[in-house]
Design a protein around this motif. Structure first.
Motif, short mmCIF file in Angstrom:
data_model
loop_
_atom_site.label_atom_id
_atom_site.label_comp_id
_atom_site.label_asym_id
_atom_site.label_seq_id
_atom_site.Cartn_x
_atom_site.Cartn_y
_atom_site.Cartn_z
N ARG A 89 0.86 -1.18 0.00
CA ARG A 89 0.00 0.00 0.00
C ARG A 89 0.89 1.23 0.00
O ARG A 89 1.89 1.28 0.72
N PHE A 90 0.50 2.26 -0.78
CA PHE A 90 1.35 3.43 -0.95
C PHE A 90 0.77 4.66 -0.23
O PHE A 90 -0.43 4.78 -0.05
N TYR A 91 1.68 5.55 0.13
CA TYR A 91 1.24 6.87 0.59
C TYR A 91 0.58 7.57 -0.59
O TYR A 91 1.14 7.67 -1.67
N SER A 92 -0.62 8.10 -0.37
CA SER A 92 -1.35 8.70 -1.48
C SER A 92 -1.80 10.14 -1.21
O SER A 92 -2.28 10.82 -2.12
N SER A 93 -1.65 10.63 0.03
CA SER A 93 -2.12 11.98 0.35
C SER A 93 -1.28 13.04 -0.35
O SER A 93 -1.81 14.04 -0.84
N TYR A 124 3.24 18.25 -3.40
CA TYR A 124 3.45 19.49 -2.64
C TYR A 124 4.90 19.66 -2.23
O TYR A 124 5.64 18.69 -2.08
N ARG A 125 5.26 20.91 -2.00
CA ARG A 125 6.54 21.22 -1.39
C ARG A 125 6.47 20.86 0.09
O ARG A 125 5.44 20.98 0.73
N GLY A 126 7.58 20.39 0.62
CA GLY A 126 7.60 20.06 2.04
C GLY A 126 8.40 18.80 2.30
O GLY A 126 8.99 18.20 1.39
N GLU A 127 8.39 18.37 3.54
CA GLU A 127 9.07 17.13 3.93
C GLU A 127 8.04 16.12 4.40
O GLU A 127 7.29 16.38 5.35
N GLU A 239 -1.67 22.04 13.04
CA GLU A 239 -0.73 21.00 13.44
C GLU A 239 -0.86 19.75 12.58
O GLU A 239 -0.04 18.84 12.67
N ASP A 240 -1.89 19.70 11.76
CA ASP A 240 -2.15 18.55 10.89
C ASP A 240 -1.42 18.75 9.57
O ASP A 240 -1.69 19.70 8.83
N GLU A 241 -0.48 17.84 9.26
CA GLU A 241 0.29 17.99 8.03
C GLU A 241 -0.58 17.92 6.78
O GLU A 241 -0.22 18.48 5.74
N HIS A 242 -1.72 17.25 6.86
CA HIS A 242 -2.61 17.19 5.71
C HIS A 242 -3.26 18.55 5.43
O HIS A 242 -3.77 18.78 4.33
N GLU A 243 -3.23 19.44 6.41
CA GLU A 243 -3.76 20.79 6.23
C GLU A 243 -2.65 21.79 5.91
O GLU A 243 -2.80 22.60 4.99
N GLU A 248 1.16 25.67 2.68
CA GLU A 248 2.52 26.20 2.59
C GLU A 248 3.09 26.03 1.18
O GLU A 248 3.83 26.89 0.69
N ASN A 249 2.73 24.94 0.54
CA ASN A 249 3.14 24.73 -0.85
C ASN A 249 2.59 25.83 -1.75
O ASN A 249 3.31 26.41 -2.57
N ARG A 250 1.30 26.15 -1.58
CA ARG A 250 0.69 27.18 -2.43
C ARG A 250 1.28 28.57 -2.14
O ARG A 250 1.45 29.38 -3.05
#
Length: 368
Positions: A89-93, A124-127, A239-243, A248-250
């Motif tokens: 199963r892959f990371y998809s978010s 997205y940009r980020g880690e 605090e939620d990376e999905h948010e 921050e990318n945009r």
């Protein structure tokens, strides 16, 4: 799998009925055989778990958002036993993998392996983590499943995407800048600017200071010309990376797109951003040849929930840079009321301000 379990339970119940009603070596043998199946299945799953090998890698150390990068997976069976079923199963978010689905079941013959080559796209940009998230093993009889997180996740640091746009909703700022430049060329008093702490006292224009009731200094030949003041919001609003990762990318996509647009128009861009220890990052770009260095600086911008709009306003006010410019672009992560202090300060300083609010749900072209 549930069908196999139901069939197994029915057979096991029938074996119990057989030894209860009829007895005999055949009934007992059938019962013992069925009873041993779950034990054998779990021992097999444990063996596969301890001996399987899975490797993954990407083809670059510096991935860029929304750009394809090579992605490789290797599944390896080094044992003389068949591995009946391995699924991943892959990371998809935050990423997409082309040509490979979570539903595919791999069977590995003894002493064999499978290598998959495809492309991965970081959104997205980020880690964050990409690639394989979970590994699922199934036994021969399809009765049990062992699912666990990948013990060696692939973590990437993704740089923002650079998009060139032909027009901006704030394009009027460019017209205002050019109009101001023409006026400046015909006015002798524009050789002076507001005093900034640290300027030499020898540069003070005392005549202009006396007429304006504030300290003014002479502009030296070759001193940086006026441009667009660009201020991104570097406060982390969740605090939620999905948010926070999409927002921050945009923000950085907007910063880069707006900067590149004005630089192509021959308009310098001065960027101010609150960074670590509440220090103000100040960087400029005035030509396309210098944009690569500017891009690297923007890509490394750090976000933190302590970098509030109020603190940003205080820091910008302390630099005196706003007094040198006539136009500003502010890129916000949200339209919270807390940003009003920054906007009010810029407008009270006489700047024409254009504001963007980062919206990751719309395209960049729609945003600018």
């Amino acid at each position: 799998m549930w069908r196999n379990r139901i069939i197994f339970i029915i057979l096991w119940i029938l074996s119990v009925v057989g030894i209860s009603w009829f007895g005999g070596p055949i009934s007992y043998g059938f019962f013992l055989l069925l009873t041993s199946v779950p034990v054998v299945s779990w021992v097999y799953l444990l063996f596969v778990f301890l001996t399987y090998r899975i490797y993954q890698e990407i083809g670059t150390k510096n991935p860029v958002a929304n750009h394809k990068i090579p992605y490789f997976i290797t599944l390896q069976n080094e044992m003389p036993v068949l591995f009946a079923s391995i699924r991943v199963r892959f990371y998809s978010s935050f990423s997409d993998i082309e040509g490979i689905t979570d539903d595919y079941e791999y069977e590995l013959s003894p002493k064999s392996g499978i290598k998959l080559e495809t492309d991965l796209i970081c959104k997205y940009r980020g880690e964050y983590e990409v690639g394989i998230k979970r590994i699922i093993l199934t036994d021969f009889f399809k009765l049990f499943r062992l699912s666990f997180r990948n013990p060696e996740p692939l973590r990437v640091i993704v740089k923002p995407n650079l998009v060139s746009v032909d027009t901006l909703k704030s394009g009027l700022l460019a017209e205002e800048y050019l109009r101001e430049s023409r006026k400046s060329a015909t006015r002798p008093d524009v050789i002076s600017r507001d005093y900034i702490p640290g300027d030499s006292m020898k540069k003070i224009n005392w005549k202009a200071t006396a007429s304006s009731d504030k300290l003014l200094v002479r502009r030296e030949e070759g001193e940086e010309k006026r441009g667009i003041l660009l201020i991104p919001d570097t406060c982390r609003h969740s605090e939620d990376e999905h948010e926070y990762i999409p927002v921050e990318n945009r923000i950085l996509e907007l910063v880069l797109a707006v900067s590149l647009y004005y630089v192509k128009q021959g308009i310098p861009v001065k960027l101010l951003a609150l960074q670590k220890n509440n220090e103000l990052l100040y960087t400029t770009v005035d030509s396309e040849s210098g944009f690569e260095k500017y891009y690297s600086t923007v890509a490394d911008i750090f976000f933190d929930d302590r970098f509030t709009a109020e603190e940003l306003a205080v820091q910008v006010a302390g630099t005196g840079v706003a007094a040198e410019e006539s136009n500003a672009v502010v890129v916000l992560g949200s339209d919270e009321p807390s940003s009003a202090k920054l906007l009010n300060f810029l407008e009270s300083s006489g700047l024409s301000v254009n504001t963007y609010v980062a919206d990751p749900d719309s395209s960049l072209e729609e945003s600018v």
